[in-house]
Design an enzyme around this catalytic site. Structure first.
Site, PDB file in Angstrom:
ATOM      1  N   GLU A  62       6.548   6.078  -5.924  1.00  0.00           N
ATOM      2  CA  GLU A  62       6.833   5.355  -4.675  1.00  0.00           C
ATOM      3  C   GLU A  62       5.653   4.482  -4.254  1.00  0.00           C
ATOM      4  OE1 GLU A  62       9.751   5.209  -3.381  1.00  0.00           O
ATOM      5  OE2 GLU A  62      10.681   6.806  -4.556  1.00  0.00           O
TER       6      GLU A  62
ATOM      7  N   SER B 266       4.506  -0.161 -11.401  1.00  0.00           N
ATOM      8  CA  SER B 266       4.188  -0.777 -10.107  1.00  0.00           C
ATOM      9  C   SER B 266       4.806  -2.166  -9.982  1.00  0.00           C
ATOM     10  CB  SER B 266       2.675  -0.881  -9.935  1.00  0.00           C
ATOM     11  OG  SER B 266       2.091   0.404  -9.908  1.00  0.00           O
TER      12      SER B 266
END
Lengths: 560, 560
Positions: free
Chosen positions: B320, B40
């Site tokens: 994503e 992340s």
């Protein structure tokens, strides 16, 4: 005398008990009940066992495709014998489903006997899981067996073909079901504790964001978002363990009573095992996947151990009673209990609180400050009030229907929710009871109290709609519970890793690179990757066939 | 110019676009961002690209184990090149993460180039799923590349090693991310519609219980418990589709604006794509597993198509942008929007409702009868009130902290819930907007209106705690919503199969025996079982080695 299969998914206890007997008997057996078209509704099974008085035999037959036996573990390739459930027919009458011992394969060469069609039902969820269990199908084409191959403890067929019921109480049939479901509850705690152990340890190893002045990033276990998802699951693993211990005691107790022909507690035991089987397995299945997500991308790797744990666990939600069907059974008992209150019948055991229904319908939660939510009596009453009011509300709605069964069908979703509320109350109350006992070990009790509060208050937050809509607590009290929950997470955090270490799972048993006891996750992930057979060579198989022609613009000769 | 991998999981559109270009370039490329220790937090990547002015080259290096690239699809065995994200270092300074094109393998024989260590990261969830994608690892040992292999549209390094930022607006970097997330939202509807199609058709085929006078049993789709679990998912598949269509329009619009250097809507677009990516993928992942459970035991068979659909879908929750991280980004924008209200700044787009915050904090829901819940304006206002009050409540709590970041961390779970409420409002409102348009086909609009109401009211029931605790509705109004929901299920029931047929999935695409268009489920399950390789012979491999010695009590010679 039967073991589910030689590769058995059975418990160690079952194996110790049955394997030697199976060896002695020189057979491998399985339990063939479920059919292709019939699972939950056992009374709808289609396989027939028709008595032929001329030869003193039963003729076992699969009259339709949907009557094919389907799913029995170990049936497909291993079993030589099966206990087959079939409709007993004699004298032109149907006497419902009975059990028969039937040989399926030759003991000489293992080939299926005449009239028997048997095989494996194919691949299942996961890359391992139940794929090592040859769940099978089985069809009978007028297979003849001796009359004494019917299991005749409860019902008998005489030489003349007369159907006779013995005086053995039929309630005894519930014994096995109750036993199996009680084991499933204990095992839910075990499966959940594995997932939570992996996710907790890895959350302490994994760091992401929050680096200040070039220092290390923050351990993800320190994020409140991680804690609010993980710690309720940790608390659930403990809660289910204590519920399982209590259920085991309940089972032992009912077994003694059954032997003495005392069936008084059987409905209660049935409701408890059914309900707790349902909510612990549903929660555990969801929790394993949540733990996987809590491990981020790496949780998706097989070597995290979580995909396999999930794939092997989820059938628990369906087998031994579909979880929704079981909750409806609990709801039925609750509705019956509420209906009998008017006649003065005092509910016992886990439904005893319904005996105080007048108080529970009127009382007010006395929480004024967040710390008031730490009182076991406050928590317990909130859960009792919620459960009681949901049951009473359902009962009131039902009374408006002229046909009760129509009503039951119409509000079945609400009934399921009432049953969940009742079952969650049981688990909360058993956790609280556990903490009223002596707990050895310095400070252990305090930690368990924190977990008990986390379990209860996180449920309260999750089901806040129930608590508010029944007027059981006010929105302000709900907010205070949430505030207290946040404080509890801070108390659990320093002990979280110890609390999962306490499950005492070995690395071998966990089977997870992410959940390693030593925390050496990254090196072992890298080592594990190298073991992929794809890494045996640098240039992959198929390079010349597929990749090279593509790269060399010889697309037409590539086998893509 | 890059395709994820030749086996690519890419969309058809991506393949049509990129494959010919990749053929022309004679390379296979992948996108190498994520590292073993960094997902992340992109700014935390460790791979270094150090400029060497003497040779006009960058030296690419993996300084630690955690800096190993990990996960890129197609990297392990197929890719010849990669776009690698690495920290740019020049003149002794760190300029953060930049992208570089790096050749990994020889174009002659596909062997890794000197200094490159590359391989497959091993097995993943499921028996198929991403196991056909060679997600790889990659390490660099002082690999030298030319300066012009840095992607220099936004930032440049001069011949002298000077770091220069171009005047290309950095906001443009968001374009790709927004595009990908918008596609994920549309695809969530597609994946969900497949699962719902399978579960709905099979629920119409499967019968269980309720046989009267020897007639057929009840179709399980007629049970309210099945409807209350299935129909909200059916409604979600439609809701996500319309949300996806709208998001595609929003993306097209922002692309035009970006080209004209208009960045005004970018924060809004960023929030919408991030938030909707998060809630649609989380809901879809859960829904696929719920659909599997709704298919009972047979849903566990691979040939139901659901295990594979689940295994291949769930990474959407992590890649994503991790779904929780994304919701926190949405929450940040919400908190900023609320904070700016005081200064008179009018929120636009999907946060426009916060401009009416005074009204929303005071208004009362006017529902008196169940059917009042069918008014779009009533539903919309309830969702707006809930979302607004949750955001304002978080903002008030935050204002009590001296350090806002500490506050944000402390109440991050509440912020996530506020973000969910906001995103659900978007989907509800886009569904309602869709129904204000012309809908071709007789009666179609009515069906969609039912689904829109099911979507909204089932969310209201699920999140009843939010609606009640914010005083947005009363418990009585909540009960009326539930009553209306039950009526809606009865309206959806007769059209349920048509509503999934309308997705127009072919049997081949669905890949599910249970979801067959012709409903011939049982025969095909049986046919499918026979295809198991285990059924090639009646007597299984290993009988002589394992089973026979066991049966013949020659346990010591059995290889068990």
């Amino acid at each position: 005398m039967f073991i589910p299969a030689i590769e058995g998914q059975g418990t160690e206890e079952q194996k110790r008990k049955w394997l030697p007997m199976a060896y002695k008997m020189q057979i491998i057996g399985c339990y063939a009940q479920t059919e292709l078209g019939h699972g939950s509704n056992v009374q709808g099974l289609e396989t027939t066992a028709t008595f032929d008085p001329e030869t003193d035999e039963f003729v076992i037959h699969s009259p339709t495709l949907t009557s094919s036996k389907w799913w029995p573990g170990g049936l497909g390739k291993a079993s030589t014998h099966a206990v087959v459930y079939a409709r007993l027919r004699t004298n032109g009458q149907d006497y419902g489903v009975q059990a028969f011992i039937i040989q399926l394969r030759s003991l000489d060469d293992h080939s299926p006997l005449p009239g028997i069609t048997v095989g494996d039902i194919g691949m299942k969820f996961g890359s391992g899981a139940y794929n090592s269990m040859d769940n099978g199908f089985l069809r009978f084409d007028h297979v003849r067996i001796l009359r004494n191959q019917m299991l005749m403890r409860v019902s008998q067929v005489t030489r003349e073909g007369k159907y006779v019921q013995s005086d053995v109480p039929r309630q005894l049939l519930y014994g096995t079901m109750v036993s199996v479901r009680q084991i499933i509850v204990s095992e839910s705690s075990c499966a959940l504790s594995r997932a939570v152990c992996i996710a907790t340890r890895y959350s302490a190893v994994r760091r992401q964001f929050g680096s200040q002045n070039g220092g290390p990033e923050t351990q993800v276990i320190n994020y409140k978002t991680q804690q609010s998802r993980l710690f309720p699951l940790l608390a659930s693993a403990y809660a289910f363990r204590f519920a399982g211990e209590w259920l085991k005691w309940l089972y032992t107790d009912v077994t003694k009573r059954l032997k003495a022909n005392d069936f008084s507690t059987l409905p209660e035991v049935h409701a408890c095992t059914a309900g707790l089987k349902s909510i612990t397995t549903s929660a555990t299945a969801d929790a394993i996947e949540e733990c996987r997500k809590l491990c981020g991308g790496h949780g998706y790797l097989s070597c995290s151990g979580l995909p396999e744990l999930f794939a092997v666990y989820i059938p628990n939600c369906t087998f031994e009673g579909d979880n929704i069907v079981l909750l409806l059974q609990v709801a039925r008992i609750l509705m019956k209990t509420v209906a009998q209150l008017a006649s003065g019948k005092k509910p016992v055991g886990t439904t005893a609180y319904l005996g105080r229904v007048e108080h529970l319908m009127q009382c007010h939660c006395e929480v004024r400050r967040a710390e008031d939510w730490l009182k076991p009596s406050v928590i317990l009453e909130a859960f009792e009030v919620r459960a009681a009011r949901m049951s009473v509300s359902c009962a009131q709605t039902l009374s408006g229907f002229s046909n009760p069964e129509d009503g039951f069908a119409d509000i079945s979703s609400d009934l399921v929710e009432a049953a969940v509320a009742h079952c969650q109350l049981i688990i909360v109350s058993k956790f609280i009871e556990k903490l009223q006992q002596e707990i050895p070990g310095k400070g252990v009790k305090t930690q368990l109290e924190n977990l008990c509060n986390v379990y209860a208050l996180s449920l309260l937050h999750k089901h806040l709609g129930d608590f508010l809509s029944t007027g059981c607590i006010s929105p302000e009290q709900g907010a205070l519970a949430n505030e207290q929950l946040r404080l509890l997470y801070s108390l659990v955090r320093p002990n979280a890793v110890s609390l999962v270490d306490a499950f005492n799972h070995t690395d071998h048993y966990l089977g997870s690179v992410l959940g390693r006891f030593d925390g050496n996750v990254y090196q072992k992930l890298y080592d594990e990757a190298w073991k992929s057979p794809l890494n045996d060579t640098y240039v992959p198989d198929g390079y010349h066939e597929y990749i090279r022609p593509l790269l060399k613009q010889q697309i037409h000769t590539a086998r893509l």
